[in-house]
Design a protein around this motif. Structure first.
Motif, mmCIF file in Angstrom:
data_model
loop_
_atom_site.group_PDB
_atom_site.id
_atom_site.type_symbol
_atom_site.label_atom_id
_atom_site.label_comp_id
_atom_site.label_asym_id
_atom_site.label_seq_id
_atom_site.Cartn_x
_atom_site.Cartn_y
_atom_site.Cartn_z
ATOM 1 N N ASP A 167 -28.112 133.725 -11.314
ATOM 2 C CA ASP A 167 -27.642 133.212 -12.682
ATOM 3 C C ASP A 167 -26.128 132.989 -12.771
ATOM 4 O O ASP A 167 -25.604 133.124 -13.579
ATOM 5 N N CYS A 168 -25.399 133.330 -11.616
ATOM 6 C CA CYS A 168 -23.756 133.342 -11.458
ATOM 7 C C CYS A 168 -23.463 131.965 -11.115
ATOM 8 O O CYS A 168 -24.174 131.041 -10.251
ATOM 9 N N ILE A 169 -22.444 131.546 -12.037
ATOM 10 C CA ILE A 169 -22.012 129.984 -11.848
ATOM 11 C C ILE A 169 -20.543 130.124 -11.336
ATOM 12 O O ILE A 169 -20.055 129.076 -11.250
ATOM 13 N N GLY A 170 -19.936 131.344 -11.156
ATOM 14 C CA GLY A 170 -18.583 131.216 -10.624
ATOM 15 C C GLY A 170 -17.984 132.705 -10.637
ATOM 16 O O GLY A 170 -18.686 133.466 -10.683
ATOM 17 N N ALA A 171 -16.793 132.650 -10.420
ATOM 18 C CA ALA A 171 -16.154 134.053 -10.477
ATOM 19 C C ALA A 171 -14.571 133.934 -11.310
ATOM 20 O O ALA A 171 -14.023 132.555 -11.469
ATOM 21 N N ILE A 172 -14.202 134.785 -11.983
ATOM 22 C CA ILE A 172 -13.002 134.742 -12.911
ATOM 23 C C ILE A 172 -12.015 135.850 -12.131
ATOM 24 O O ILE A 172 -12.456 136.901 -11.840
ATOM 25 N N ASP A 173 -10.936 135.579 -12.649
ATOM 26 C CA ASP A 173 -9.894 136.514 -12.159
ATOM 27 C C ASP A 173 -8.456 136.504 -12.840
ATOM 28 O O ASP A 173 -8.536 135.101 -13.475
#
Length: 246
Positions: A167-173
């Motif tokens: 269910d993960c669509i990406g990463a944030i930082d």
């Protein structure tokens, strides 16, 4: 018959003479309007030599100078030229304009320092910098793409990662970017860094493409506050699942 033939030959001669006279006068006028340039100034010679060194060097030197390889650099220049976002002027080509812009943003250099490298005045560098900055901003719809809800093939075909990241669509930082603000506003932009910064939030997909960028928050702002602001900006458009941060 002889009289008619002579009339036709005479008319042809008159037309030929008139055409020659017209072409001669037009060529004379064009030559009179042409501008004769004098020898190049030594400063212009040094500038052209410096630009040729940047353009004709290998990828290692080009990355060191422009933070970009030669092929992507020329592709970016061609794209900006094809979109009519930038155009060659009598003083500077698109390649030189983009090169000055990349020198500033890639090495965090002052306009006065760039002026020594490109033999340009501060006003000229500032003008071209803002033109290229606006042109790059117009490419935002091409550079920042909306995220997809499909499972990435690397996760879909992996027994190890699929149960946890399906269910993960990406990463944030977040990152702190140097900010130049007036003296009365510097207190709000001073956080954990030794200088004034803005706290920038960015999201990328699994192909390392930017899908969301939120800039402008002060360096002293907490990451949770920026994350909540980002959620409020995109929640009317996208239904986000519960966000878990570590």
């Amino acid at each position: 018959m002889d009289f008619a033939a002579r009339r036709r030959s005479t008319a042809a001669v008159v037309v030929a003479v008139a055409t020659w006279v017209f072409i001669w006068f037009r060529r004379r006028n064009l030559e009179a309007r042409s501008v004769t340039y004098g020898p190049m100034h030594p400063r212009d010679v040094e500038r052209q030599a410096n630009l040729r060194f940047i353009y004709e060097s290998d990828d290692v030197h080009c990355v060191n100078l422009l933070r970009m390889k030669r092929a992507p650099f020329f592709q970016l220049c061609d794209l900006l030229r094809a979109r009519d976002l930038l155009s060659d002027s009598i003083n500077a080509s698109v390649e030189e304009q983009v090169a000055m812009f990349l020198h500033v943003v890639g090495h965090n250099q002052r306009f006065r320092v760039i002026g020594l490298t490109f033999r340009r005045s501060v006003e000229t560098i500032s003008r071209y910098f803002h033109q290229v900055l606006y042109a790059v901003g117009e490419l935002r719809n091409d550079l920042i793409v909306p995220p997809t809800t499909n499972v990435h093939p690397r996760i879909l075909n992996s027994r190890r990662w699929y149960p946890y990241f399906k269910d993960c669509i990406g990463a944030i930082d977040g990152t702190h970017v140097l900010a130049r603000v007036p003296l009365k506003m510097q207190a709000a932009f001073r956080g954990r860094k030794h200088t004034t910064t803005q706290n920038v939030l960015a999201a990328v997909d699994f192909d390392l493409r930017f899908t969301f960028v939120l800039a402008g928050w002060e360096g002293s702002a907490h990451d949770a506050l920026i994350l909540a602001d980002a959620h409020n900006l995109i929640s009317p458009k996208v239904n986000l699942p519960n966000i878990h941060t570590t």
